[in-house]
Design a protein around this motif. Sequence first.
Motif, PDB file in Angstrom:
ATOM      1  N   GLY A  37      47.234 -10.444  27.669  1.00  0.00           N
ATOM      2  CA  GLY A  37      46.131 -11.223  28.220  1.00  0.00           C
ATOM      3  C   GLY A  37      45.829 -12.419  27.361  1.00  0.00           C
ATOM      4  N   VAL A  38      45.244 -13.432  27.984  1.00  0.00           N
ATOM      5  CA  VAL A  38      44.919 -14.667  27.286  1.00  0.00           C
ATOM      6  C   VAL A  38      43.491 -14.609  26.755  1.00  0.00           C
ATOM      7  CG1 VAL A  38      46.609 -16.147  28.427  1.00  0.00           C
ATOM      8  CG2 VAL A  38      44.448 -15.657  29.568  1.00  0.00           C
ATOM      9  N   THR A  39      43.076 -15.670  26.079  1.00  0.00           N
ATOM     10  CA  THR A  39      41.769 -15.724  25.452  1.00  0.00           C
ATOM     11  C   THR A  39      40.649 -15.543  26.478  1.00  0.00           C
ATOM     12  OG1 THR A  39      42.644 -17.257  23.823  1.00  0.00           O
ATOM     13  CG2 THR A  39      40.262 -17.138  24.003  1.00  0.00           C
ATOM     14  N   VAL A 158      36.161 -19.227  30.620  1.00  0.00           N
ATOM     15  CA  VAL A 158      35.478 -20.382  30.040  1.00  0.00           C
ATOM     16  C   VAL A 158      34.055 -20.005  29.644  1.00  0.00           C
ATOM     17  CG1 VAL A 158      34.591 -22.706  30.492  1.00  0.00           C
ATOM     18  CG2 VAL A 158      36.877 -22.075  31.283  1.00  0.00           C
ATOM     19  N   GLN A 159      33.343 -19.306  30.518  1.00  0.00           N
ATOM     20  CA  GLN A 159      31.968 -18.908  30.218  1.00  0.00           C
ATOM     21  C   GLN A 159      31.911 -17.954  29.028  1.00  0.00           C
ATOM     22  OE1 GLN A 159      30.955 -17.643  34.290  1.00  0.00           O
ATOM     23  NE2 GLN A 159      29.440 -19.291  34.334  1.00  0.00           N
ATOM     24  N   ARG A 160      32.870 -17.066  28.927  1.00  0.00           N
ATOM     25  CA  ARG A 160      32.908 -16.153  27.781  1.00  0.00           C
ATOM     26  C   ARG A 160      33.185 -16.916  26.485  1.00  0.00           C
ATOM     27  NH1 ARG A 160      36.484 -11.183  30.441  1.00  0.00           N
ATOM     28  NH2 ARG A 160      34.777 -10.249  31.658  1.00  0.00           N
ATOM     29  N   LEU A 161      34.072 -17.882  26.547  1.00  0.00           N
ATOM     30  CA  LEU A 161      34.354 -18.696  25.369  1.00  0.00           C
ATOM     31  C   LEU A 161      33.117 -19.468  24.922  1.00  0.00           C
ATOM     32  CD1 LEU A 161      37.895 -20.130  26.195  1.00  0.00           C
ATOM     33  CD2 LEU A 161      37.335 -18.526  24.387  1.00  0.00           C
ATOM     34  N   LEU A 162      32.352 -19.958  25.880  1.00  0.00           N
ATOM     35  CA  LEU A 162      31.143 -20.696  25.550  1.00  0.00           C
ATOM     36  C   LEU A 162      30.109 -19.803  24.872  1.00  0.00           C
ATOM     37  CD1 LEU A 162      30.756 -22.814  28.810  1.00  0.00           C
ATOM     38  CD2 LEU A 162      31.123 -23.731  26.498  1.00  0.00           C
ATOM     39  N   GLY A 163      30.148 -18.509  25.196  1.00  0.00           N
ATOM     40  CA  GLY A 163      29.123 -17.620  24.677  1.00  0.00           C
ATOM     41  C   GLY A 163      29.488 -16.826  23.456  1.00  0.00           C
TER      42      GLY A 163
END
Length: 277
Positions: A37-39, A158-163
């Motif tokens: 899986g990716v980031t 993207v939202q998880r990366l932002l948080g």
Amino acid sequence: MPFITFDDDVGAAVDAGGAVPNGWRPLTDLPLVILVGVTGVGKSTTIAALAVHAPDLHVLPDRRTLTDALIIAHVQQADGAPPAPVTDRAARFAYTRRYRTHFPGGMAHAVAQLRVAPHVTGPLLFDGLRGADEVHEAVTRFPHAVFVVLDAPDAVRVQRLLGRGDAFDQIQSRTGHAGDDWTALGVPEAAAFLDADAQARLLDLVATGAVTPQELAAKLRIVAEERRNYDPAAARATLEALAPARTVVIDTTQHTPAAAAAMIAPLLRSARAAQPR
């Protein structure tokens, strides 16, 4: 490459010069669970939740560690440059692309060099592989492995990366300007992998001041670069075609980390039972 011990507790090491201690076993000969899986798909939180089910779980050196020690170091050495840390995600992708020109299996080739100490008898887990080329090689190189694909839509990632506030999520920005579309943010490719609703939600975060344009652009670039280098859909399709009996797919928007860990736990028990004594 000298003998490198990554973790005395796990007992994982790499050596390319024949100096592996007696009794250390090639990882390719052992049963293990490999996360794919990716980031932002939830690998770290799922691994943390696995402690409840498998307190004797041995988590091998992760992708970041092996990228630094084996992939980036290999390319730097080939360039005649001294080993040096590389933190920018785009620069790291450039190094891994160069490594794959020599070793198409990428991380699968690197992790296949691991040896495991004889005292390690608990279940083994590696985090993780990405892309069709890596999993294609891993299916052959790791005949006793089970693959767990963790998946989530790009907008969720993207939202998880932002948080999540991970210092590793650094990437050089193409823009320092605000804007109301992806071109103004410096990531025009986002329109190709985000649907209209996702685009509106993310742009609204900038409009309301929840995130800065630079923060959103940086996270979008990480997702875009990963898609360019390691298409998650292609990785899943490759595993389902080549090793359907050894592949489990978990949508982390439908399953909490605890639920995902519960789904993986039986695979770890099977890996523990199959460990050579």
